[in-house]
Design a protein around this motif. Structure first.
Motif, PDB file in Angstrom:
ATOM      1  N   UNK A  17       0.838  -1.182   0.000  1.00  0.00           N
ATOM      2  CA  UNK A  17       0.000   0.000   0.000  1.00  0.00           C
ATOM      3  C   UNK A  17       0.873   1.232   0.000  1.00  0.00           C
ATOM      4  N   UNK A  18       0.539   2.220  -0.810  1.00  0.00           N
ATOM      5  CA  UNK A  18       1.404   3.384  -1.014  1.00  0.00           C
ATOM      6  C   UNK A  18       0.578   4.668  -0.950  1.00  0.00           C
ATOM      7  N   UNK A  19       1.108   5.673  -0.222  1.00  0.00           N
ATOM      8  CA  UNK A  19       0.467   6.983  -0.141  1.00  0.00           C
ATOM      9  C   UNK A  19       1.166   7.944  -1.093  1.00  0.00           C
ATOM     10  N   UNK A  20       0.368   8.626  -1.912  1.00  0.00           N
ATOM     11  CA  UNK A  20       0.879   9.658  -2.810  1.00  0.00           C
ATOM     12  C   UNK A  20       0.120  10.955  -2.573  1.00  0.00           C
ATOM     13  N   UNK A  21       0.638  12.041  -3.098  1.00  0.00           N
ATOM     14  CA  UNK A  21      -0.106  13.299  -3.041  1.00  0.00           C
ATOM     15  C   UNK A  21      -1.457  13.167  -3.741  1.00  0.00           C
ATOM     16  N   UNK A  22      -1.512  12.308  -4.741  1.00  0.00           N
ATOM     17  CA  UNK A  22      -2.713  12.173  -5.556  1.00  0.00           C
ATOM     18  C   UNK A  22      -3.656  11.070  -5.076  1.00  0.00           C
ATOM     19  N   UNK A  23      -3.280  10.359  -4.008  1.00  0.00           N
ATOM     20  CA  UNK A  23      -4.173   9.320  -3.498  1.00  0.00           C
ATOM     21  C   UNK A  23      -3.426   8.108  -2.990  1.00  0.00           C
ATOM     22  N   UNK A  24      -4.070   6.965  -3.078  1.00  0.00           N
ATOM     23  CA  UNK A  24      -3.543   5.709  -2.561  1.00  0.00           C
ATOM     24  C   UNK A  24      -3.479   4.683  -3.697  1.00  0.00           C
ATOM     25  N   UNK A  25      -2.392   3.898  -3.718  1.00  0.00           N
ATOM     26  CA  UNK A  25      -2.246   2.840  -4.712  1.00  0.00           C
ATOM     27  C   UNK A  25      -1.971   1.538  -3.976  1.00  0.00           C
ATOM     28  N   UNK A  26      -2.733   0.496  -4.310  1.00  0.00           N
ATOM     29  CA  UNK A  26      -2.635  -0.783  -3.626  1.00  0.00           C
ATOM     30  C   UNK A  26      -2.429  -1.895  -4.647  1.00  0.00           C
ATOM     31  N   UNK A  27      -1.624  -2.890  -4.274  1.00  0.00           N
ATOM     32  CA  UNK A  27      -1.453  -4.061  -5.131  1.00  0.00           C
ATOM     33  C   UNK A  27      -1.206  -5.283  -4.259  1.00  0.00           C
TER      34      UNK A  27
ATOM     35  N   UNK B 210       0.957 -14.707  -9.734  1.00  0.00           N
ATOM     36  CA  UNK B 210      -0.140 -14.093 -10.462  1.00  0.00           C
ATOM     37  C   UNK B 210      -1.407 -14.926 -10.270  1.00  0.00           C
ATOM     38  N   UNK B 211      -2.575 -14.274 -10.495  1.00  0.00           N
ATOM     39  CA  UNK B 211      -2.790 -12.885 -10.889  1.00  0.00           C
ATOM     40  C   UNK B 211      -2.554 -11.905  -9.748  1.00  0.00           C
ATOM     41  N   UNK B 212      -2.363 -10.622 -10.125  1.00  0.00           N
ATOM     42  CA  UNK B 212      -2.208  -9.534  -9.173  1.00  0.00           C
ATOM     43  C   UNK B 212      -3.459  -8.661  -9.228  1.00  0.00           C
ATOM     44  N   UNK B 213      -3.828  -8.119  -8.071  1.00  0.00           N
ATOM     45  CA  UNK B 213      -4.945  -7.176  -8.009  1.00  0.00           C
ATOM     46  C   UNK B 213      -4.412  -5.770  -7.761  1.00  0.00           C
ATOM     47  N   UNK B 214      -4.880  -4.824  -8.557  1.00  0.00           N
ATOM     48  CA  UNK B 214      -4.465  -3.423  -8.463  1.00  0.00           C
ATOM     49  C   UNK B 214      -5.676  -2.550  -8.181  1.00  0.00           C
ATOM     50  N   UNK B 215      -5.502  -1.601  -7.251  1.00  0.00           N
ATOM     51  CA  UNK B 215      -6.560  -0.630  -6.974  1.00  0.00           C
ATOM     52  C   UNK B 215      -5.954   0.742  -6.752  1.00  0.00           C
ATOM     53  N   UNK B 216      -6.537   1.752  -7.370  1.00  0.00           N
ATOM     54  CA  UNK B 216      -6.167   3.144  -7.167  1.00  0.00           C
ATOM     55  C   UNK B 216      -7.351   3.856  -6.520  1.00  0.00           C
ATOM     56  N   UNK B 217      -7.095   4.550  -5.415  1.00  0.00           N
ATOM     57  CA  UNK B 217      -8.113   5.349  -4.740  1.00  0.00           C
ATOM     58  C   UNK B 217      -7.690   6.806  -4.877  1.00  0.00           C
ATOM     59  N   UNK B 218      -8.273   7.512  -5.819  1.00  0.00           N
ATOM     60  CA  UNK B 218      -7.901   8.901  -6.046  1.00  0.00           C
ATOM     61  C   UNK B 218      -8.304   9.787  -4.880  1.00  0.00           C
ATOM     62  N   UNK B 219      -7.459  10.762  -4.562  1.00  0.00           N
ATOM     63  CA  UNK B 219      -7.751  11.677  -3.454  1.00  0.00           C
ATOM     64  C   UNK B 219      -9.077  12.404  -3.699  1.00  0.00           C
ATOM     65  N   UNK B 220      -9.914  12.405  -2.658  1.00  0.00           N
ATOM     66  CA  UNK B 220     -11.221  13.076  -2.678  1.00  0.00           C
ATOM     67  C   UNK B 220     -12.182  12.493  -3.707  1.00  0.00           C
TER      68      UNK B 220
END
Length: 245
Positions: A6-16, A192-202
């Motif tokens: 799990x990763x925090x960015x200025x633009x949101x969260x990215x999970x894999x 594999x398989x891998x699951x990817x999710x992006x949670x955009x800020x706001x």
């Protein structure tokens, strides 16, 4: 084994997360390790799990059941007032579940698990937590902007060298794919398989979701090009002389 990031960015969260579970070389299965819940326009919450499969499935099932109990307003994912509250309740539930499983099996080992919690509630910043088997947790910060659970050692150097808080979502996904590719190459218990999710800020939603399979053209390109780039970088290094002292 498992690998989740799990990763925090200025633009949101990215999970894999990967999806492989195994009880020996002849018993390998695929199970989802990433789960999410949403209140449109108000909150988006996701968890990734690692550890004993029966334990993690029990925790996720209990979390799902609690979302259907409107009277338990302070103990549900969908009604907790802050992400800190949600992390506290998940920690309690994880600790309780591990204790119950251990008591049922008359043992103090084997049934541990850990969880990465990510999400955002309206009016607050996106937040990321690492929840330990004991139920305690830590939150991501500028010093620790990403969390890993499971088989972490092979992919960690990639993240440390490549992560930047202000990087684009696209580059963050690419970085995670390189990290996972390095782990897949080094450990057969991650697969594999891998699951990817992006949670955009706001956005309070999964703004991008994808399952990456063996036939995924982009992932195969990343894997091949990264291998070639490593070989090229190695060959460009100064030669070692056996005559040097």
């Amino acid at each position: 084994m498992t690998y989740c990031v799990g990763m925090v960015l200025d633009k949101g969260l990215v999970l894999m997360s990967d999806t492989r579970t195994n009880s020996g070389v002849d018993n390998i299965s695929v199970f989802r390790k990433m789960f999410s819940w949403q209140v449109p326009g108000e909150r988006m919450i996701a968890v990734m799990t690692a550890g004993n499969l029966a334990t993690t499935q029990a925790v996720v099932s209990k979390l799902e059941e609690r979302t259907k109990e409107p009277d338990e307003r302070e103990t549900t994912l969908l009604n907790g007032p802050t992400m800190f509250t949600v992390a506290t309740e998940i920690g309690k539930l994880l600790r309780q579940t591990i204790r119950e499983v251990q008591e049922d099996n008359n043992t103090t080992s084997r049934f541990t698990a850990s969880i990465i919690l990510a999400g955002q509630i309206a009016g607050m910043e996106p937040r990321l937590f690492m929840i330990y088997p004991e139920g305690n947790f830590i939150e991501a910060s500028s010093d620790t902007p990403f969390f890993q659970i499971g088989e972490t050692k092979y992919g960690r150097p990639i993240l440390i060298r490549g992560y930047e808080r202000d990087m684009s979502i696209e580059n963050a996904v690419k970085l995670l794919m390189v990290s996972f590719d390095s782990t897949l190459k080094a450990n057969l218990s991650v697969g594999l398989p891998l699951d990817l999710m992006v949670i955009g800020k706001d956005e309070f939603a999964a703004t991008h979701e994808r399952r990456i399979t063996q036939d995924d053209e982009y992932f195969r390109t990343i894997s091949s090009n990264w291998g070639d780039a490593l070989k090229s970088a190695f060959e460009s290094l100064p030669d070692y002389s056996l005559d040097s002292k």
